[in-house]
Design an enzyme around this catalytic site. Structure first.
Site, PDB file in Angstrom:
ATOM      1  N   ASP A 203      40.610  39.758  29.945  1.00  0.00           N
ATOM      2  CA  ASP A 203      39.990  38.280  30.357  1.00  0.00           C
ATOM      3  C   ASP A 203      41.133  37.289  29.553  1.00  0.00           C
ATOM      4  OD1 ASP A 203      39.130  36.211  33.287  1.00  0.00           O
ATOM      5  OD2 ASP A 203      39.101  35.842  30.960  1.00  0.00           O
ATOM      6  N   GLU A 245      45.654  40.921  31.654  1.00  0.00           N
ATOM      7  CA  GLU A 245      45.643  40.011  32.532  1.00  0.00           C
ATOM      8  C   GLU A 245      45.796  39.247  32.108  1.00  0.00           C
ATOM      9  OE1 GLU A 245      43.698  35.868  35.058  1.00  0.00           O
ATOM     10  OE2 GLU A 245      42.661  36.857  33.238  1.00  0.00           O
TER      11      GLU A 245
HETATM   12  C1  GLC Z   1      39.754  34.618  34.417  1.00  0.00           C
HETATM   13  C2  GLC Z   1      38.985  35.334  35.826  1.00  0.00           C
HETATM   14  C3  GLC Z   1      38.825  33.728  35.970  1.00  0.00           C
HETATM   15  C4  GLC Z   1      37.469  33.240  34.647  1.00  0.00           C
HETATM   16  C5  GLC Z   1      38.613  32.631  33.931  1.00  0.00           C
HETATM   17  C6  GLC Z   1      37.826  32.190  33.076  1.00  0.00           C
HETATM   18  O1  GLC Z   1      41.446  34.567  35.261  1.00  0.00           O
HETATM   19  O2  GLC Z   1      39.741  36.028  36.203  1.00  0.00           O
HETATM   20  O3  GLC Z   1      38.011  34.469  37.035  1.00  0.00           O
HETATM   21  O4  GLC Z   1      37.755  31.880  35.914  1.00  0.00           O
HETATM   22  O5  GLC Z   1      39.624  34.038  33.655  1.00  0.00           O
HETATM   23  O6  GLC Z   1      37.288  33.597  32.493  1.00  0.00           O
END
Ligand code: GLC
Ligand code: CA
Length: 546
Positions: A203, A245
């Site tokens: 993440d 991500e």
């Molecule tokens: C990522 C996740 C999201 C979350 C953020 C903070 O972007 O996809 O859902 O709120 O991280 O952890």
């Protein structure tokens, strides 16, 4: 020529599940791990390879679990560690893999580390977080949760200092300049890997390190840390993956693949909004443009592509003008908008028109990469814009037309979130049971599309080249791998289209549509004429048999 054996993720389908939303096994109104286990046969039958489960860890759930209070346990709503082991085992028995979120960047403010950090400046945990006496450091870092946060700094009364956070103020960022923090995260990985997990969706990776005078994203120090995480994985495990991500332009995501020594996979964010643009405008230009901006990635690495996920449909990777246009077209009601995005699901965005939904999927699958399907989108689930934050796209999975859509046996008022009961997206109409045995349903057609895509690794891994670039209403892509050739043709409009393609370099080849198995006229030296009905597509396999 035999195709070289490729790692499993190169030609894979992923399926994203919110455990809370999927299936409730103990009638408390909340989906749980054993509920998910009971649905693995459904997931397998869908034709996917790997399930990505969103955070299941103990958490105050201010950010639906992305605010972790304990990295080593399961939230009681979802079950216990043994249930997780059971999930992994049951998945593996079916030939499915399981990956989970690894939230590196921040913890919950309820995490014992932060509790110790704020209450005692001399505690070793104080230095697990990023503190300052002022709130003006790193002022070039943007704010991500624009609708709710005013600053990346929040003053903590107890500590008498400001702490740094890129997301909600209840999610303090960890301090990756501290070697102990890095060590902790390797231990977290080890814990879940030893329980059999197949990898992680990492993440928010761009934000690990902060440096004055930068936007605090993608810093070289951050890449070094990520490389050390990969090295740890490679030294101790086999066949496990790391998926990044990083919501960024492809050229900025490119370094996350390193020289094949950082992430195995990275999300391709900006192609996603352009699929919606292309379909609304009936124009292939945005797709060709973004693919031209997409650099090659190292051997053995793969893009992860998607149409929707659990967050708002992000419009960060479009121009200001495009964003306004996307909002006008796809989020006419203010409640549909959030931060720099749109909080709606796939089917409502595409007017609940199965032709457009299938076209959007086919377009995604016609491009290189391993696609992710967001739970419920395969049956055309709707959303509930009256729920706060991103909750409206996280409503209970609709299994059948019975009590609570078959999601739970709890009294309806106990459900963590209401089922969608109104209008054309009502669970009475949109549900797995209704679609499963209907040859014309979206689910049946999705399964078919997934199967054909999967059987043809050329679509995931082959090279691509756009044909007939002067035509905009139809997207034509030549895909090639080893000695195989495929032409994907998609009508992006609601009108019938006719197109003459120059396929003369395959003169003499036979043509078959992989999706219908219908033969098409063979290729001659003449222009190859194709007629397409509105919103339809073909995957034409060219074979020059002797
Ligand atoms: C990522 C996740 C999201 C979350 C953020 C903070 O972007 O996809 O859902 O709120 O991280 O952890
Ligand atoms: Ca439950």
């Amino acid at each position: 020529m035999a195709t070289k054996k490729q790692p499993w993720y190169m030609n894979a389908f992923f399926y994203q599940v919110h455990v809370r939303a999927y299936c409730d096994s103990n009638a408390d109104g909340i989906g749980d791990l054993l509920g998910l286990v009971s649905k693995l046969d459904y997931i397998k039958a869908l034709g996917v390879d790997c399930v990505w489960i969103m955070p299941i860890y103990p958490s105050p759930l201010n950010d639906d679990g992305y605010d972790i209070a304990d990295y080593y346990d399961v939230h009681p709503d979802y079950g216990v560690i043994e249930d997780f082991q059971h999930l992994v085992q049951a998945a593996h028995e079916r030939g499915l893999k399981v990956i989970a979120d690894l939230v590196l960047n921040h913890t919950s403010d309820q995490h014992p580390w932060f509790q110790a950090a704020r209450s005692d400046p001399n505690s070793k945990y104080h230095d697990y977080y990023v503190w300052s006496d002022t709130n003006d450091k790193y002022s070039d870092a943007r704010i991500i949760f624009l609708d709710t946060e005013e600053s990346n700094w929040t003053y903590d009364e107890e500590a008498g200092q400001y702490y740094w956070h890129r997301f909600y103020s209840s999610q303090p960022d960890l301090n990756y300049d501290n070697p102990e923090v890095r060590e902790e995260m390797l231990n977290v990985m080890k814990f879940w890997l030893d329980l059999g997990i197949d990898g992680f969706r990492a993440d928010a990776v761009p934000y690990l390190i902060e440096r004055e005078g930068t936007n605090c994203e993608n810093l070289p120090e951050t890449h070094e840390i990520l490389k050390s995480i990969r090295a740890y994985l490679d030294a101790n495990y086999q066949d496990k993956i790391l998926l990044a991500e990083a919501n960024q332009w492809p050229k900025d995501v490119r370094p996350y693949f390193g020289d094949g020594d950082e992430f195995h996979m990275g999300f391709h964010f900006p192609v996603m909004p352009r699929i919606y643009m292309a379909i609304k405008q009936g124009d292939a230009t945005p797709i060709r443009w973004i693919m031209a901006q997409t650099p090659d990635i190292p051997e053995g690495t793969q893009w992860c592509t998607f149409l929707r996920n659990h967050d708002e449909l992000t419009l960060e990777m479009v121009t200001e003008e495009e964003r306004q246009w996307m909002w006008e077209q796809y989020a006419p009601v203010p409640r549909m908008r959030q931060n720099l995005g749109i909080r709606r699901r796939l089917a409502p965005l595409l007017d609940n028109d199965p032709r457009k939904i299938l076209l959007a999927n086919a377009l995604l699958y016609s491009l290189p990469g391993a696609p992710i399907i967001y739970y419920g989108d395969e049956i055309g689930m709707g959303d509930n814009i009256w729920l706060p934050d991103r909750n409206g796209v996280r409503t209970p999975m609709q299994w059948n037309a019975g009590l609570n859509a078959g999601f739970s046996e709890a009294p309806p008022e106990m459900l963590y979130e209401p089922i969608i009961t109104e209008g054309k997206f009502s669970y009475k109409i949109v549900n797995v049971a209704a679609e499963e045995n209907d040859p014309e349903s979206l689910l049946t057609k999705m399964k078919h599309l997934i199967r054909v895509r999967h059987e043809n690794p050329i679509l995931a891994m082959g090279a691509y080249e756009f044909l007939a670039p002067e035509v905009n209403a139809v997207l034509a892509i030549h895909r090639s791998l080893d000695s195989e050739d495929l032409v994907c043709i998609l009508n992006l409009t609601e009108q019938p289209q006719k197109l003459d393609l120059d396929l003369s370099r395959w003169n003499g080849a036979k043509v078959i549509d992989l999706l219908t198995e219908d033969p098409f006229p063979g290729i001659t030296g003449e222009p190859y004429a194709i007629a397409l009905k509105p919103w339809t597509f073909h995957w034409l396999k060219l074979s020059s048999e002797a």
